[in-house]
Scaffold this motif. Structure first.
Motif, PDB file in Angstrom:
ATOM      1  N   GLN A  60     -44.699-142.493   7.627  1.00  0.00           N
ATOM      2  CA  GLN A  60     -45.060-142.761   6.235  1.00  0.00           C
ATOM      3  C   GLN A  60     -44.445-144.038   5.666  1.00  0.00           C
ATOM      4  O   GLN A  60     -44.630-144.351   4.503  1.00  0.00           O
ATOM      5  N   TYR A  61     -43.685-144.781   6.470  1.00  0.00           N
ATOM      6  CA  TYR A  61     -42.913-145.887   5.914  1.00  0.00           C
ATOM      7  C   TYR A  61     -42.762-147.026   6.913  1.00  0.00           C
ATOM      8  O   TYR A  61     -42.586-146.805   8.098  1.00  0.00           O
ATOM      9  N   LEU A  62     -42.794-148.234   6.389  1.00  0.00           N
ATOM     10  CA  LEU A  62     -42.437-149.435   7.142  1.00  0.00           C
ATOM     11  C   LEU A  62     -41.757-150.366   6.154  1.00  0.00           C
ATOM     12  O   LEU A  62     -42.335-150.688   5.108  1.00  0.00           O
ATOM     13  N   GLY A  63     -40.526-150.757   6.442  1.00  0.00           N
ATOM     14  CA  GLY A  63     -39.828-151.605   5.482  1.00  0.00           C
ATOM     15  C   GLY A  63     -38.573-152.249   6.029  1.00  0.00           C
ATOM     16  O   GLY A  63     -38.114-151.961   7.133  1.00  0.00           O
ATOM     17  N   LEU A  64     -38.003-153.130   5.210  1.00  0.00           N
ATOM     18  CA  LEU A  64     -36.788-153.858   5.530  1.00  0.00           C
ATOM     19  C   LEU A  64     -35.779-153.630   4.411  1.00  0.00           C
ATOM     20  O   LEU A  64     -36.113-153.757   3.237  1.00  0.00           O
ATOM     21  N   THR A  65     -34.558-153.285   4.796  1.00  0.00           N
ATOM     22  CA  THR A  65     -33.478-153.065   3.837  1.00  0.00           C
ATOM     23  C   THR A  65     -32.341-154.022   4.144  1.00  0.00           C
ATOM     24  O   THR A  65     -31.960-154.184   5.305  1.00  0.00           O
ATOM     25  N   GLY A  66     -31.793-154.630   3.117  1.00  0.00           N
ATOM     26  CA  GLY A  66     -30.628-155.496   3.241  1.00  0.00           C
ATOM     27  C   GLY A  66     -29.536-155.009   2.306  1.00  0.00           C
ATOM     28  O   GLY A  66     -29.807-154.729   1.136  1.00  0.00           O
ATOM     29  N   LEU A  67     -28.317-154.860   2.829  1.00  0.00           N
ATOM     30  CA  LEU A  67     -27.199-154.332   2.047  1.00  0.00           C
ATOM     31  C   LEU A  67     -25.974-155.216   2.200  1.00  0.00           C
ATOM     32  O   LEU A  67     -25.752-155.791   3.269  1.00  0.00           O
ATOM     33  N   TYR A  68     -25.173-155.283   1.146  1.00  0.00           N
ATOM     34  CA  TYR A  68     -23.873-155.933   1.208  1.00  0.00           C
ATOM     35  C   TYR A  68     -22.836-154.826   1.172  1.00  0.00           C
ATOM     36  O   TYR A  68     -22.812-154.022   0.239  1.00  0.00           O
ATOM     37  N   HIS A  69     -21.995-154.745   2.198  1.00  0.00           N
ATOM     38  CA  HIS A  69     -20.992-153.679   2.320  1.00  0.00           C
ATOM     39  C   HIS A  69     -19.586-154.174   2.024  1.00  0.00           C
ATOM     40  O   HIS A  69     -19.219-155.282   2.410  1.00  0.00           O
ATOM     41  N   PHE A  70     -18.820-153.299   1.401  1.00  0.00           N
ATOM     42  CA  PHE A  70     -17.371-153.459   1.284  1.00  0.00           C
ATOM     43  C   PHE A  70     -16.759-152.438   2.233  1.00  0.00           C
ATOM     44  O   PHE A  70     -17.078-151.248   2.157  1.00  0.00           O
ATOM     45  N   VAL A  71     -15.902-152.875   3.143  1.00  0.00           N
ATOM     46  CA  VAL A  71     -15.355-152.030   4.204  1.00  0.00           C
ATOM     47  C   VAL A  71     -13.870-151.809   3.945  1.00  0.00           C
ATOM     48  O   VAL A  71     -13.135-152.753   3.669  1.00  0.00           O
ATOM     49  N   ASN A 120     -15.748-157.197   4.326  1.00  0.00           N
ATOM     50  CA  ASN A 120     -17.124-157.239   3.838  1.00  0.00           C
ATOM     51  C   ASN A 120     -18.080-157.724   4.922  1.00  0.00           C
ATOM     52  O   ASN A 120     -17.693-158.412   5.844  1.00  0.00           O
ATOM     53  N   ARG A 121     -19.344-157.337   4.754  1.00  0.00           N
ATOM     54  CA  ARG A 121     -20.379-157.677   5.733  1.00  0.00           C
ATOM     55  C   ARG A 121     -21.746-157.478   5.104  1.00  0.00           C
ATOM     56  O   ARG A 121     -21.875-156.925   4.016  1.00  0.00           O
ATOM     57  N   ILE A 122     -22.783-157.918   5.820  1.00  0.00           N
ATOM     58  CA  ILE A 122     -24.149-157.608   5.442  1.00  0.00           C
ATOM     59  C   ILE A 122     -24.738-156.698   6.521  1.00  0.00           C
ATOM     60  O   ILE A 122     -24.296-156.704   7.669  1.00  0.00           O
ATOM     61  N   GLU A 123     -25.721-155.912   6.129  1.00  0.00           N
ATOM     62  CA  GLU A 123     -26.459-155.068   7.066  1.00  0.00           C
ATOM     63  C   GLU A 123     -27.940-155.253   6.789  1.00  0.00           C
ATOM     64  O   GLU A 123     -28.372-155.218   5.637  1.00  0.00           O
ATOM     65  N   LEU A 124     -28.721-155.462   7.847  1.00  0.00           N
ATOM     66  CA  LEU A 124     -30.168-155.574   7.764  1.00  0.00           C
ATOM     67  C   LEU A 124     -30.775-154.502   8.648  1.00  0.00           C
ATOM     68  O   LEU A 124     -30.397-154.381   9.823  1.00  0.00           O
ATOM     69  N   ASP A 125     -31.711-153.737   8.099  1.00  0.00           N
ATOM     70  CA  ASP A 125     -32.343-152.646   8.838  1.00  0.00           C
ATOM     71  C   ASP A 125     -33.853-152.741   8.725  1.00  0.00           C
ATOM     72  O   ASP A 125     -34.398-152.832   7.617  1.00  0.00           O
ATOM     73  N   LEU A 126     -34.534-152.709   9.866  1.00  0.00           N
ATOM     74  CA  LEU A 126     -35.989-152.635   9.916  1.00  0.00           C
ATOM     75  C   LEU A 126     -36.331-151.195  10.237  1.00  0.00           C
ATOM     76  O   LEU A 126     -36.009-150.700  11.326  1.00  0.00           O
ATOM     77  N   GLY A 127     -36.955-150.501   9.285  1.00  0.00           N
ATOM     78  CA  GLY A 127     -37.195-149.074   9.449  1.00  0.00           C
ATOM     79  C   GLY A 127     -38.659-148.704   9.471  1.00  0.00           C
ATOM     80  O   GLY A 127     -39.507-149.406   8.926  1.00  0.00           O
ATOM     81  N   TRP A 128     -38.924-147.549  10.113  1.00  0.00           N
ATOM     82  CA  TRP A 128     -40.291-147.058  10.198  1.00  0.00           C
ATOM     83  C   TRP A 128     -40.295-145.561  10.468  1.00  0.00           C
ATOM     84  O   TRP A 128     -39.345-144.998  10.995  1.00  0.00           O
ATOM     85  N   ASN A 129     -41.352-144.903  10.082  1.00  0.00           N
ATOM     86  CA  ASN A 129     -41.728-143.555  10.490  1.00  0.00           C
ATOM     87  C   ASN A 129     -43.218-143.414  10.193  1.00  0.00           C
ATOM     88  O   ASN A 129     -43.877-144.406   9.923  1.00  0.00           O
ATOM     89  N   TYR A 185     -18.991-148.889   1.452  1.00  0.00           N
ATOM     90  CA  TYR A 185     -19.982-148.676   0.408  1.00  0.00           C
ATOM     91  C   TYR A 185     -20.661-150.004   0.133  1.00  0.00           C
ATOM     92  O   TYR A 185     -20.106-151.069   0.424  1.00  0.00           O
ATOM     93  N   GLY A 186     -21.873-149.936  -0.392  1.00  0.00           N
ATOM     94  CA  GLY A 186     -22.574-151.180  -0.641  1.00  0.00           C
ATOM     95  C   GLY A 186     -23.819-150.988  -1.474  1.00  0.00           C
ATOM     96  O   GLY A 186     -24.211-149.866  -1.812  1.00  0.00           O
ATOM     97  N   LEU A 187     -24.442-152.105  -1.780  1.00  0.00           N
ATOM     98  CA  LEU A 187     -25.637-152.130  -2.608  1.00  0.00           C
ATOM     99  C   LEU A 187     -26.554-153.218  -2.076  1.00  0.00           C
ATOM    100  O   LEU A 187     -26.076-154.236  -1.543  1.00  0.00           O
ATOM    101  N   GLY A 188     -27.845-153.004  -2.214  1.00  0.00           N
ATOM    102  CA  GLY A 188     -28.788-154.007  -1.734  1.00  0.00           C
ATOM    103  C   GLY A 188     -30.194-153.686  -2.157  1.00  0.00           C
ATOM    104  O   GLY A 188     -30.431-152.929  -3.107  1.00  0.00           O
ATOM    105  N   GLY A 189     -31.141-154.236  -1.421  1.00  0.00           N
ATOM    106  CA  GLY A 189     -32.544-154.056  -1.754  1.00  0.00           C
ATOM    107  C   GLY A 189     -33.366-153.650  -0.558  1.00  0.00           C
ATOM    108  O   GLY A 189     -32.941-153.767   0.592  1.00  0.00           O
ATOM    109  N   THR A 190     -34.552-153.146  -0.866  1.00  0.00           N
ATOM    110  CA  THR A 190     -35.484-152.751   0.181  1.00  0.00           C
ATOM    111  C   THR A 190     -36.894-153.169  -0.217  1.00  0.00           C
ATOM    112  O   THR A 190     -37.232-153.168  -1.404  1.00  0.00           O
ATOM    113  N   VAL A 191     -37.672-153.573   0.762  1.00  0.00           N
ATOM    114  CA  VAL A 191     -39.076-153.921   0.552  1.00  0.00           C
ATOM    115  C   VAL A 191     -39.888-153.243   1.647  1.00  0.00           C
ATOM    116  O   VAL A 191     -39.427-153.098   2.774  1.00  0.00           O
TER     117      VAL A 191
END
Length: 141
Positions: free
Chosen positions: A55-66, A44-53, A78-84
């Protein structure tokens, strides 16, 4: 007694930060993302992504099962998380994201991955977000 609890807590956080492996790199699909992963174990792990294009600017955080596969270095996750974030310069949005993919860790410090991430925004209204595939390349340290 509170001092010892604080010291033990800080040492635990310190050991989690440096005892396991980390990755940092890029994830590209609909736009670009700077991606960071922190392993808690091989499963297991966490993933944090700062994304942009455009039309979009946001941060996503996910908890993964590996899950490791038979071929050395290959795993699926696979995993589940949130985005803002902000979409189309509109209101602030909050959503739920899922993630499923496959990755390969080379014998040198490189990880590549292909994943699928659907998102459903729930604030301010329930609306679908970007859903699609992305390719990642990350440096392991």
């Amino acid at each position: 007694m509170k001092k010892w609890g604080l010291i033990i807590g800080l040492l635990s956080i310190f050991s989690l930060t440096f005892a396991q492996s980390n990755t940092i790199g890029i994830r590209g699909g609909w736009g670009g993302e700077i991606s960071y992963q922190k392993d808690f174990s091989s499963a297991n792990r966490i993933e944090l992504d700062l994304g942009w294009n455009s039309q979009y600017l946001g941060l996503t955080g996910l908890y993964h099962f590996v899950n490791q596969l038979e071929f050395d270095g290959l795993a699926w996750f696979y995993g589940l998380g949130g985005t803002v974030g902000f979409v189309d310069n509109g209101p602030f949005k909050v959503g739920v994201s899922g993630n499923i993919g496959v990755e390969y860790n080379f014998s040198f410090p490189l990880q590549i991955a292909l994943d699928y991430r659907p998102t459903l925004y729930v604030v301010p209204t329930i609306t679908p977000g970007w859903t699609g595939f992305a390719f990642s390349a990350r440096y392991r340290f």
